[in-house]
Design an enzyme around this catalytic site. Sequence first.
Site, PDB file in Angstrom:
ATOM      1  N   HIS A 109      -6.446  -5.699   1.998  1.00 49.89           N
ATOM      2  CA  HIS A 109      -6.718  -4.605   1.072  1.00 49.89           C
ATOM      3  C   HIS A 109      -5.834  -4.696  -0.167  1.00 49.89           C
ATOM      4  CE1 HIS A 109      -3.234  -3.213   3.369  1.00 49.89           C
ATOM      5  NE2 HIS A 109      -2.959  -2.359   2.384  1.00 49.89           N
ATOM      6  N   ASP A 111      -3.940  -1.717  -2.526  1.00 47.64           N
ATOM      7  CA  ASP A 111      -3.521  -0.347  -2.247  1.00 47.64           C
ATOM      8  C   ASP A 111      -4.357   0.685  -2.999  1.00 47.64           C
ATOM      9  OD1 ASP A 111      -1.471  -1.007  -0.458  1.00 47.64           O
ATOM     10  OD2 ASP A 111      -0.067  -1.387  -2.095  1.00 47.64           O
ATOM     11  N   HIS A 263      -3.327  -7.906   0.328  1.00 40.12           N
ATOM     12  CA  HIS A 263      -2.295  -8.229   1.309  1.00 40.12           C
ATOM     13  C   HIS A 263      -2.700  -7.766   2.696  1.00 40.12           C
ATOM     14  CE1 HIS A 263      -1.350  -4.224  -0.294  1.00 40.12           C
ATOM     15  NE2 HIS A 263      -0.791  -3.949   0.879  1.00 40.12           N
ATOM     16  N   ARG A 278       8.885   2.058   0.751  1.00 41.85           N
ATOM     17  CA  ARG A 278       7.944   1.599  -0.270  1.00 41.85           C
ATOM     18  C   ARG A 278       7.771   2.633  -1.371  1.00 41.85           C
ATOM     19  NH1 ARG A 278       1.560   0.395   0.847  1.00 41.85           N
ATOM     20  NH2 ARG A 278       1.224   2.389  -0.204  1.00 41.85           N
TER      21      ARG A 278
END
Length: 322
Positions: A109, A111, A263, A278
Amino acid sequence: MDNIARKRSNKMSIRVEQINTYLGAEVTGIDLSKDIRNSEITKLEKNLSKFGVLVFRDQPLTGDQLMSLGKQFGQPSVHPFSPNDGKTPALILFKNDANTPPWKTDVWHSDETFRDMPPVMTLLHALDVPKFGGDTVFTSMTAAFEGLSDKMQHFLSGLEAYHDFIVFKEVFGKTAEGREKLREYEINYPPTLHPVIAKHPVTGKKLIYVNPQFTVNIKGMDANESQNLLNQLYDLTKVPEYQYRHHWLNNTLVIWDNRSTQHYAVHDYFPKKRYMQRVTIAGRERPQNAFASAHIEKVRNRKTKIPSELLALYGGHTPTKE
């Protein structure tokens, strides 16, 4: 230490070394815990567009420092479905261990493509990771496009696809309260239309912009046609030549370009713990179509149309005589 002294102490020479064929570079000569000059931010952004993934080793960062770093690149985005530290909603915490197994990240995917303006970049920092396992694999969607035949590139030109947060809908459960909350999120995040082939806003290069986590169908195609084509494009992320596989060490930071890469977080470390933090930088514009939008009637397959004879029976029109 005042800001001027901190900036002076961070005047090192940034070095960027390519570490993989199609994407990936390692950055040294910078301390990310200190303030970074505007010229250094510009250099990092330029190299991020060029290499897609930037790796920074030996960078111990607190959550506040990671947030501060992210803000130098843009406005941090608050993910509507990811766990955060509460007091700082834009700081996402991934704490996976024997009691909390990883969930829904072992899917290729980009993000948050369910947004009208998906994130520009993501900063992921390793706090406590296993000695082996838990790698993240990245794929260059620019290389994936360039590897297609001219005929396939031409066929894909101008197509658009709908993206939705469908992967997260199961977290709302089946209660009346859950269904009501889901409806609220569906109003706030309706399906959005993005180009199948987008143009990178900095490099101008064409890239494939669909992913199996959020893309639901291609506009103007019936379900079978759409899914078959999407599956072909999804399979391109699995080509090893387009990939960079990153092995995490504690205090490593990776920044990736969310516009040109996809990723996949490998779930091979459970039940060992893997703690990460993150920050995602909000999008600044909608993905740009690399081609003019396709005429919808030219996209539709003939077999999806109602036969003229059937239309005539119900007053739609009279079949043309040969």
